[in-house]
Design a protein around this motif. Sequence first.
Motif, PDB file in Angstrom:
ATOM      1  N   ARG A  25      35.426 -15.966 -52.963  1.00 44.85           N
ATOM      2  CA  ARG A  25      35.772 -17.381 -52.831  1.00 44.85           C
ATOM      3  C   ARG A  25      35.580 -18.064 -54.175  1.00 44.85           C
ATOM      4  O   ARG A  25      34.506 -18.016 -54.759  1.00 44.85           O
ATOM      5  N   ASP A  26      36.661 -18.702 -54.659  1.00 45.67           N
ATOM      6  CA  ASP A  26      36.604 -19.516 -55.874  1.00 45.67           C
ATOM      7  C   ASP A  26      36.262 -20.934 -55.424  1.00 45.67           C
ATOM      8  O   ASP A  26      37.099 -21.616 -54.825  1.00 45.67           O
ATOM      9  N   SER A  29      38.567 -23.840 -57.054  1.00 48.13           N
ATOM     10  CA  SER A  29      39.954 -24.009 -56.614  1.00 48.13           C
ATOM     11  C   SER A  29      40.116 -23.949 -55.098  1.00 48.13           C
ATOM     12  O   SER A  29      41.131 -24.386 -54.564  1.00 48.13           O
ATOM     13  N   ASP A  31      40.455 -21.121 -53.584  1.00 47.97           N
ATOM     14  CA  ASP A  31      41.151 -19.869 -53.295  1.00 47.97           C
ATOM     15  C   ASP A  31      40.202 -18.856 -52.668  1.00 47.97           C
ATOM     16  O   ASP A  31      39.007 -18.828 -52.976  1.00 47.97           O
ATOM     17  N   GLY A  33      40.036 -14.659 -51.745  1.00 43.24           N
ATOM     18  CA  GLY A  33      40.589 -13.313 -51.844  1.00 43.24           C
ATOM     19  C   GLY A  33      39.835 -12.376 -50.928  1.00 43.24           C
ATOM     20  O   GLY A  33      38.762 -12.705 -50.431  1.00 43.24           O
ATOM     21  N   TRP A  65      44.748 -11.292 -53.581  1.00 44.63           N
ATOM     22  CA  TRP A  65      44.432 -12.592 -54.182  1.00 44.63           C
ATOM     23  C   TRP A  65      45.706 -13.416 -54.218  1.00 44.63           C
ATOM     24  O   TRP A  65      46.735 -12.938 -54.692  1.00 44.63           O
ATOM     25  N   GLN A  66      45.635 -14.614 -53.677  1.00 48.47           N
ATOM     26  CA  GLN A  66      46.779 -15.525 -53.606  1.00 48.47           C
ATOM     27  C   GLN A  66      47.989 -14.826 -52.989  1.00 48.47           C
ATOM     28  O   GLN A  66      49.121 -14.958 -53.443  1.00 48.47           O
TER      29      GLN A  66
END
Length: 166
Positions: A25-26, A29, A31, A33, A65-66
């Motif tokens: 977890r970012d 942002s 985001d 993954g 990722w994304q």
Amino acid sequence: MGEFWPVPDALAYLRGSWRVSRTVRDLASGDLGRFEGTTSFGPLKGDGPPEDGGLLYQESGTFTWQGVPRPAERTLRFLPAASRGSRPGGAVDVRFADGRPFHRLDLSAGRYVADHPCSADLYRGEFTVRDEEHWRTVWRVRGPAKDLVLDTGYVRVGRPATTPGR
């Protein structure tokens, strides 16, 4: 049974194959993954000097990722630790594949926190052992360009664990 499961011999406990599930977890942002794969802890081999009793950690799987899945792998070396206030057998020194130090890991209490400074970033890992079939790591990464949480669960596959003598 308490919240953590003490491991008197970390290398004996880790030896074998594990199913791995990791979220990344970012926090900056938002985001998220995911990594799914396997890890095997087997005998060290290669061109370098033999490592008495050490294990080679080989992780492989798919990191998404994304929305984009990619193959991913990682290799580490787990070596018997020189006794520095740790119970014999409970601790190992974790090194990158090229031999650089990564962190100490002492599972003798079933829980351990390790720090790894990397350039301007700090990686702080918490390792917990639930039982002979399950353990977990949570790495919190902070730095000028990183604000991440990596949460990894390991579930033993392939062979029954050796029950530690407690």
